[in-house]
Design a protein around this motif. Structure first.
Motif, PDB file in Angstrom:
ATOM      1  N   GLY B  58     -11.304  -6.984  -5.773  1.00  0.00           N
ATOM      2  CA  GLY B  58     -10.315  -5.784  -6.014  1.00  0.00           C
ATOM      3  C   GLY B  58      -9.037  -5.898  -4.837  1.00  0.00           C
ATOM      4  N   LYS B  60      -5.640  -5.556  -3.972  1.00  0.00           N
ATOM      5  CA  LYS B  60      -4.292  -5.089  -4.210  1.00  0.00           C
ATOM      6  C   LYS B  60      -3.215  -5.281  -3.180  1.00  0.00           C
ATOM      7  CE  LYS B  60      -6.423  -1.403  -7.179  1.00  0.00           C
ATOM      8  NZ  LYS B  60      -7.132  -0.513  -6.631  1.00  0.00           N
ATOM      9  N   LEU B  62       0.143  -3.512  -1.743  1.00  0.00           N
ATOM     10  CA  LEU B  62       0.917  -2.023  -2.062  1.00  0.00           C
ATOM     11  C   LEU B  62       2.246  -2.213  -1.380  1.00  0.00           C
ATOM     12  CD1 LEU B  62      -2.560  -1.493  -1.674  1.00  0.00           C
ATOM     13  CD2 LEU B  62      -1.562   0.671  -1.770  1.00  0.00           C
ATOM     14  N   VAL B  67       1.054   0.289  -6.193  1.00  0.00           N
ATOM     15  CA  VAL B  67       0.484  -0.985  -6.220  1.00  0.00           C
ATOM     16  C   VAL B  67       1.460  -1.964  -6.889  1.00  0.00           C
ATOM     17  CG1 VAL B  67      -1.587  -2.079  -7.293  1.00  0.00           C
ATOM     18  CG2 VAL B  67      -1.922   0.268  -6.345  1.00  0.00           C
ATOM     19  N   HIS B  69       0.753  -5.613  -7.039  1.00  0.00           N
ATOM     20  CA  HIS B  69       0.103  -6.215  -7.608  1.00  0.00           C
ATOM     21  C   HIS B  69      -1.206  -6.242  -7.421  1.00  0.00           C
ATOM     22  CE1 HIS B  69      -0.533 -10.196  -9.658  1.00  0.00           C
ATOM     23  NE2 HIS B  69      -1.189 -10.682  -8.568  1.00  0.00           N
ATOM     24  N   GLU B  70      -2.200  -6.663  -8.428  1.00  0.00           N
ATOM     25  CA  GLU B  70      -3.608  -6.506  -8.206  1.00  0.00           C
ATOM     26  C   GLU B  70      -4.228  -7.776  -9.001  1.00  0.00           C
ATOM     27  OE1 GLU B  70      -5.087  -3.080 -10.387  1.00  0.00           O
ATOM     28  OE2 GLU B  70      -7.141  -3.555 -10.180  1.00  0.00           O
ATOM     29  N   VAL B  72      -6.875  -9.107 -10.458  1.00  0.00           N
ATOM     30  CA  VAL B  72      -8.033  -8.629 -11.381  1.00  0.00           C
ATOM     31  C   VAL B  72      -8.831  -9.998 -11.509  1.00  0.00           C
ATOM     32  CG1 VAL B  72      -7.268  -6.513 -12.842  1.00  0.00           C
ATOM     33  CG2 VAL B  72      -6.230  -8.968 -13.559  1.00  0.00           C
ATOM     34  N   GLN B 102      -4.789  -4.178   0.234  1.00  0.00           N
ATOM     35  CA  GLN B 102      -6.217  -3.285   0.211  1.00  0.00           C
ATOM     36  C   GLN B 102      -7.229  -4.154  -0.570  1.00  0.00           C
ATOM     37  OE1 GLN B 102      -6.710  -0.038  -2.905  1.00  0.00           O
ATOM     38  NE2 GLN B 102      -6.222   1.027  -1.049  1.00  0.00           N
ATOM     39  N   THR B 170     -13.577   0.249   0.707  1.00  0.00           N
ATOM     40  CA  THR B 170     -12.371  -0.408   0.457  1.00  0.00           C
ATOM     41  C   THR B 170     -11.647  -0.163   1.742  1.00  0.00           C
ATOM     42  OG1 THR B 170     -12.671   0.774  -1.716  1.00  0.00           O
ATOM     43  CG2 THR B 170     -10.411   0.028  -0.937  1.00  0.00           C
ATOM     44  N   THR B 172      -7.885  -0.703   3.933  1.00  0.00           N
ATOM     45  CA  THR B 172      -6.182  -1.092   3.670  1.00  0.00           C
ATOM     46  C   THR B 172      -5.707  -1.692   4.956  1.00  0.00           C
ATOM     47  OG1 THR B 172      -6.308   0.795   1.968  1.00  0.00           O
ATOM     48  CG2 THR B 172      -3.996   0.127   2.623  1.00  0.00           C
TER      49      THR B 172
END
Lengths: 341, 226
Positions: B58, B60, B62, B67, B69-70, B72, B102, B170, B172
């Motif tokens: 996950g 990401k 920021l 966000v 870009h992620e 996936v 993150q 999670t 960051t």
């Protein structure tokens, strides 16, 4: 342009030889399966591989037990004559091996739902109690040493590396073909035959007292509930609560399907009843303190004849073509093919 | 034209598509050495770490709260015994401007119920529980003479995706997008928080697993300077 057609034609041919798609057949009165076939599209080669694996004791630590040792096709894939399955692990030894039927319609497996996906189920019997998360790796390294498996995996996945995920997916594929929808009950639903008077009366009683949990046409809602069994103090199996950690789930077990029940004795999570008539008597003799599910709070009062009728109906769920389906039996023709090659 | 290129190379510096996320396990602010006996004050005895593996997913990028870009389907298994796995090369489709990264320590609940998957998620990797489905998010193993267990082993297998025991964490981190980000994992602090003597094993989803997952999260930081 011609070239393009040739390429397309070639690709078509290739994909045909690499994987023959397989379509599951099930009756129109069944709901949609819950298994996500997009993530694991069925092919005949993968099903064949899964079948060979299912019957191969190589999956157990000491090469002594296969899936079929506890799940015999002639018992609708339940464990014949054993109340508690004996085998590899303490935990497995406390429960009765369930019949494996219509698994594509289930999302939680085991009596308490400890397993969240059919693909992941095989890890439980494969693993050894203490080294619980490592054994699939051993299995894979054993499989990699066998030329037949390198060939079968290549046919199935166009790759002879052999991985854990592929092994699990192939086992799922074979088990997803375990569809039972050809009992007398089904022929009546399809208007191809009729119930006897006794069966019809049993069906009526069934709808009145049992169908709320063992719901047609799969004969289960697959929810977890308490059907009023007294706890067996030698096992102290608490059921669903161990997984959900919700105290309200104490003594709840998954509602089993009743399809092929005549073949899948003994009954209940601990195999305490040997006969269907004993099960019926259990439901007619519930006392106030074991009527925890509200669907069982109305006493079930049946005459002796009605009990017999109810069992007669349950017998209409026996599907001979399922139990004796040659596609589910020991894969001798596949093994023979590999010996010859 | 030449100037323009030059401008891109300097002003647009850091707008790269190759960004590395590095994970360095530490003990007393020094990079961890597996199989080395360390002294741990709270037990007043020695401790040896034999294995550390955890999932990162996950990821990401920021910018502020947005966000940009992620990644996936990016699942990575970091393994202290395999140095290559400690640096994740994030192949970005284009340069992004971001100031935080993150990530999950572990595997989210949807992936947990999605059946068999290959690569980092293959159960063959030994990061999956057989008896009760679910990924092990974080695994720390070793020995200490104080452990009341067979061969004085400690085994912390932290996972669980179902409420009330969802152990996914999670984190960051602030960062700049002109250099790689290094995350340090202070194992001395994580182990120092545990009762190695009486509780050398946590191996199923439970309240203890949740509280350890919080401690693990707090000890993923970017500011230790070894």
């Amino acid at each position: 342009m011609k070239k393009l057609w040739l390429i397309l034609f070639g690709l078509g041919l290739l994909s045909f030889t690499v994987s023959k798609g397989f379509k599951l057949a099930y009756p129109s009165y069944f709901p949609k399966p819950v298994y996500d076939f997009k993530k694991n599209p069925l092919t005949q080669q993968k099903i064949d591989l899964g079948r060979v694996l299912f019957y191969d004791p190589i999956l157990s630590k000491d090469n002594s037990i296969s899936c079929a040792s506890c799940h015999s096709p002639y018992n609708a894939f339940a464990h014949v004559d054993h109340d508690l399955s004996h085998g590899i692990n303490d935990q497995i030894g406390t429960r009765n091996a369930p019949a494996l039927i219509n698994l594509a319609w289930q999302s939680e497996f085991m009596w308490d739902g400890a397993i969240n996906h059919l693909d992941m189920q095989a890890l439980a019997p494969i693993s050894h109690p203490k080294e619980m998360d490592e054994d699939i790796a051993n299995v894979v390294s054993k499989l990699r040493q066998i030329p037949m498996y390198r060939g079968l995996f290549f046919d199935a996945f166009a790759d002879s590396t052999i991985t854990g995920a592929q092994t699990l997916k192939a086992l799922s594929q074979f088990q997803l073909t375990f569809i039972s929808a050809n009992a007398k009950y089904d022929s009546v639903m399809r208007k191809e035959s009729v119930f006897t008077e006794q069966e019809a009366n049993g069906y009526h009683l069934f709808k009145q007292h049992c169908n709320s949990c063992h719901t047609e046409p799969l004969f289960s809602t697959y929810e977890f509930t308490d059907n009023g069994l007294n706890i067996d103090s030698t096992l102290n199996d608490l059921g669903r609560v161990v997984i959900s950690h919700n105290p309200l789930d104490s003594f709840k077990f998954k509602v089993p399907t009743l399809r092929n029940a005549a073949y899948s004795f003994p009954y209940m999570h601990d195999g305490r009843f040997a006969k269907l008539s004993q099960v019926v008597t259990h439901y007619t003799s519930l006392t106030f303190c074991n009527q925890k599910d509200k669907r069982l709070q109305q006493p079930i009062i049946l005459t002796q004849n009605e009990k017999v009728d109810l069992v007669a109906f349950l017998l209409t769920l026996s599907d001979k073509s399922f139990v004796f389906n040659p596609n589910y039996s020991y894969p001798k023709e596949i093994l023979a093919r590999w010996r010859r090659d | 034209m030449y100037l323009l290129l030059f401008w891109f190379a300097t002003v647009g510096h850091g707008q790269t598509t190759n960004y590395a996320l590095k994970f360095i396990p530490t003990f007393n602010n020094q990079p961890l050495q597996l199989y080395k006996a360390y002294y741990l004050p709270n037990i007043n005895d020695s401790i040896t770490i034999e294995g550390l593996r955890f999932y990162v997913s996950g990821v990401k990028l920021l910018k502020g709260v947005k966000v940009v870009h992620e990644l996936v389907n990016g699942y990575y298994l970091v393994d202290a015994t395999i140095p290559e796995t400690q640096s994740l090369e994030l192949d970005l489709p284009k340069p992004f401007i971001f100031d935080q990264i993150q990530l999950h320590i572990g595997i989210d609940s949807i992936t947990n119920v999605s059946g068999a998957m290959g690569g980092a998620l293959d159960p063959m990797n030994g990061m999956y529980w057989a008896w009760q489905s679910g990924f092990i998010n974080f695994k720390l193993e070793g020995t200490s003479p104080v452990c009341n267990s067979r061969n004085h082993k400690f085994q912390y297998h932290i996972g669980g995706y179902m409420p009330p025991f969802n152990a996914l964490q999670t984190v960051t981190f602030s960062c700049t997008n002109d250099g790689d980000l290094t995350v340090y994992i202070a194992l001395d602090k994580i182990l120092g928080s545990l009762d190695l003597k009486l509780e050398p094993e946590i191996m199923s989803p439970s309240a203890k697993a949740i509280s350890l997952s919080t401690i693990i999260k707090q000890n993923f930081t970017t500011n230790i300077q070894p």
